[in-house]
Design a protein around this motif. Structure first.
Motif, mmCIF file in Angstrom:
data_model
loop_
_atom_site.group_PDB
_atom_site.id
_atom_site.type_symbol
_atom_site.label_atom_id
_atom_site.label_comp_id
_atom_site.label_asym_id
_atom_site.label_seq_id
_atom_site.Cartn_x
_atom_site.Cartn_y
_atom_site.Cartn_z
ATOM 1 N N PHE A 93 23.163 0.679 -11.474
ATOM 2 C CA PHE A 93 21.807 1.191 -11.635
ATOM 3 C C PHE A 93 21.791 2.235 -12.753
ATOM 4 O O PHE A 93 22.579 3.185 -12.745
ATOM 5 N N PRO A 94 20.898 2.109 -13.734
ATOM 6 C CA PRO A 94 20.918 3.001 -14.902
ATOM 7 C C PRO A 94 20.442 4.412 -14.576
ATOM 8 O O PRO A 94 19.431 4.590 -13.889
ATOM 9 N N THR A 95 21.144 5.393 -15.097
ATOM 10 C CA THR A 95 20.739 6.789 -14.893
ATOM 11 C C THR A 95 19.362 7.058 -15.470
ATOM 12 O O THR A 95 18.615 7.894 -14.950
ATOM 13 N N ASP A 96 18.979 6.333 -16.534
ATOM 14 C CA ASP A 96 17.677 6.555 -17.154
ATOM 15 C C ASP A 96 16.520 6.113 -16.264
ATOM 16 O O ASP A 96 15.384 6.538 -16.479
ATOM 17 N N ALA A 97 16.777 5.246 -15.295
ATOM 18 C CA ALA A 97 15.710 4.790 -14.400
ATOM 19 C C ALA A 97 15.644 5.617 -13.126
ATOM 20 O O ALA A 97 14.721 5.441 -12.329
ATOM 21 N N GLN A 98 16.606 6.502 -12.945
ATOM 22 C CA GLN A 98 16.643 7.279 -11.703
ATOM 23 C C GLN A 98 15.429 8.174 -11.523
ATOM 24 O O GLN A 98 14.856 8.260 -10.426
ATOM 25 N N GLU B 115 0.831 -1.211 0.000
ATOM 26 C CA GLU B 115 0.000 0.000 0.000
ATOM 27 C C GLU B 115 0.860 1.253 0.000
ATOM 28 O O GLU B 115 0.527 2.254 -0.656
ATOM 29 N N ARG B 116 1.986 1.223 0.738
ATOM 30 C CA ARG B 116 2.929 2.340 0.709
ATOM 31 C C ARG B 116 4.340 1.782 0.620
ATOM 32 O O ARG B 116 4.701 0.842 1.337
ATOM 33 N N LEU B 117 5.133 2.354 -0.236
ATOM 34 C CA LEU B 117 6.489 1.874 -0.464
ATOM 35 C C LEU B 117 7.429 2.301 0.654
ATOM 36 O O LEU B 117 7.196 3.314 1.332
ATOM 37 N N ASN B 118 8.514 1.536 0.813
ATOM 38 C CA ASN B 118 9.591 1.928 1.717
ATOM 39 C C ASN B 118 10.582 2.824 0.989
ATOM 40 O O ASN B 118 10.693 2.781 -0.233
ATOM 41 N N ALA B 119 11.304 3.617 1.740
ATOM 42 C CA ALA B 119 12.325 4.486 1.154
ATOM 43 C C ALA B 119 13.506 3.652 0.663
ATOM 44 O O ALA B 119 13.697 2.498 1.077
ATOM 45 N N VAL B 120 14.282 4.233 -0.238
ATOM 46 C CA VAL B 120 15.526 3.618 -0.707
ATOM 47 C C VAL B 120 16.665 4.226 0.094
ATOM 48 O O VAL B 120 16.860 5.446 0.074
ATOM 49 N N ARG B 121 17.397 3.402 0.810
ATOM 50 C CA ARG B 121 18.465 3.942 1.663
ATOM 51 C C ARG B 121 19.470 4.726 0.843
ATOM 52 O O ARG B 121 19.813 5.856 1.156
ATOM 53 N N LEU B 122 19.928 4.144 -0.263
ATOM 54 C CA LEU B 122 20.886 4.830 -1.127
ATOM 55 C C LEU B 122 20.753 4.283 -2.542
ATOM 56 O O LEU B 122 20.873 3.078 -2.766
ATOM 57 N N LEU B 123 20.511 5.168 -3.480
ATOM 58 C CA LEU B 123 20.464 4.791 -4.890
ATOM 59 C C LEU B 123 21.547 5.569 -5.616
ATOM 60 O O LEU B 123 21.554 6.794 -5.620
ATOM 61 N N ARG B 124 22.458 4.823 -6.216
ATOM 62 C CA ARG B 124 23.620 5.438 -6.868
ATOM 63 C C ARG B 124 23.659 4.985 -8.334
ATOM 64 O O ARG B 124 23.723 3.797 -8.616
#
Length: 303
Positions: free
Chosen positions: A189-194, A173-182
């Motif tokens: 992790f692709p820049t286009d998906a950021q 129902e509610r998402l969790n935060a992302v601790r660190l996305l680099r």
């Protein structure tokens, strides 16, 4: 305008292959006096996708062998190699950091199926996640999304892959935060998906930190998300997103292709009506996005 996109790697690589290049009146002129480029050993200072592709294309019918060191490793490079080899090229190593091209006399036509778009797949998965819903995305290759799917799982989504070419997502129902996305070159992790993931983080539970290592102006969608009620602070290449319970509809403007996709994702999960302008950016990377989202129950129209 995502930031600096220097052409030095393209120009220096073509010069190594024997091209004469000079700028005149705002144009770049490329000349090959001998009529044919010559194979060379080229080391890239950065694994640029565009430069890697340009070198491969230029070397296919060059004299001799060309070796690209520190080549980009994206699936799109592998797809280009597979296509050109079906046209008669002799290319090996795509997907690794060393690509070897043996020049052939000529290429011929072929019939080829282009790989699925991994960023479009990521965006549709994000659309399901932001609404707390579920969806099955077909013609999506799991192996191309190995850096993206774990982030969905970190946010609380359940991911299931079918035969490696369909992905099912079921979101909480509610998402969790992302601790660190680099963001990083592939396989990072692709820049286009950021950008779409920033829209997810905007209403997640907790604080997310994004670090953009590819383009310095890749956070341009943040200002538009703030119009919708997001709490985002940008400091250079770092963005800190404090999740709010809900975004609200607003009139927002597409700043770029993936930024526009982020606004669509945010609008799907927001209260009220959102009007997105300058959607020509979205159309550059998504074919009739509104028709596909309608199939999932979205209330979205193009005017």
């Amino acid at each position: 305008e995502l930031g600096a996109r220097p052409r030095d790697l393209h120009i220096s690589s073509l010069k190594n292959l024997g091209a004469m290049i000079y700028e005149e009146h705002g144009y770049i002129n490329c000349i090959c006096d001998s009529g044919k480029l010559k194979g060379s050993n080229i080391s890239l200072s950065f694994p640029s996708v565009g430069a890697t592709q340009n070198i491969i294309l230029s070397s296919c019918t060059a004299d001799g062998m060309t070796v690209i060191n520190n080549a980009a490793r994206e699936p799109e490079i592998v797809d280009l190699q597979n296509f050109l080899n079906m046209c008669g090229a002799d290319i090996k190593g795509a997907g690794s950091d060393t690509v070897i091209i043996n020049g052939v006399k000529s290429l011929h036509s072929c019939e080829y199926s282009v790989m699925p778009d991994r960023i479009v797949a990521s965006t549709f998965l994000a659309c399901a996640a932001v609404t707390g819903g579920e969806a099955l995305v077909t013609n999506a290759v799991q192996d191309h999304l190995l850096a993206v799917l774990p982030v969905f799982e970190e946010m609380g989504c359940k991911i299931k892959s079918f035969k490696g070419h369909s992905i099912h997502i079921k979101a909480p129902e509610r998402l969790n935060a992302v601790r660190l996305l680099r963001t990083m070159p592939y396989p990072g992790f692709p820049t286009d998906a950021q950008s779409p993931f920033m829209a997810l983080a905007a209403t997640s539970y907790g604080t997310s930190v994004f670090i953009e290592n590819i383009f310095e102006n890749r956070f341009r969608q943040a200002e538009e998300l703030v119009r919708m009620g997001a709490d985002i602070k940008v400091h250079g290449r770092v963005a800190v997103i404090e999740g709010v319970k809900k975004l609200h509809g607003a009139q927002v403007n597409c700043t770029d292709l993936r930024g526009g996709a982020a606004l669509v994702v945010a609008a799907l999960g927001a209260d009220g009506e959102t009007v997105i302008t300058n959607i020509r950016h979205i159309d550059r990377g998504y074919d009739r996005i509104e028709e596909r989202l309608k199939k999932l129950g979205a209330k979205i129209v193009r005017k």
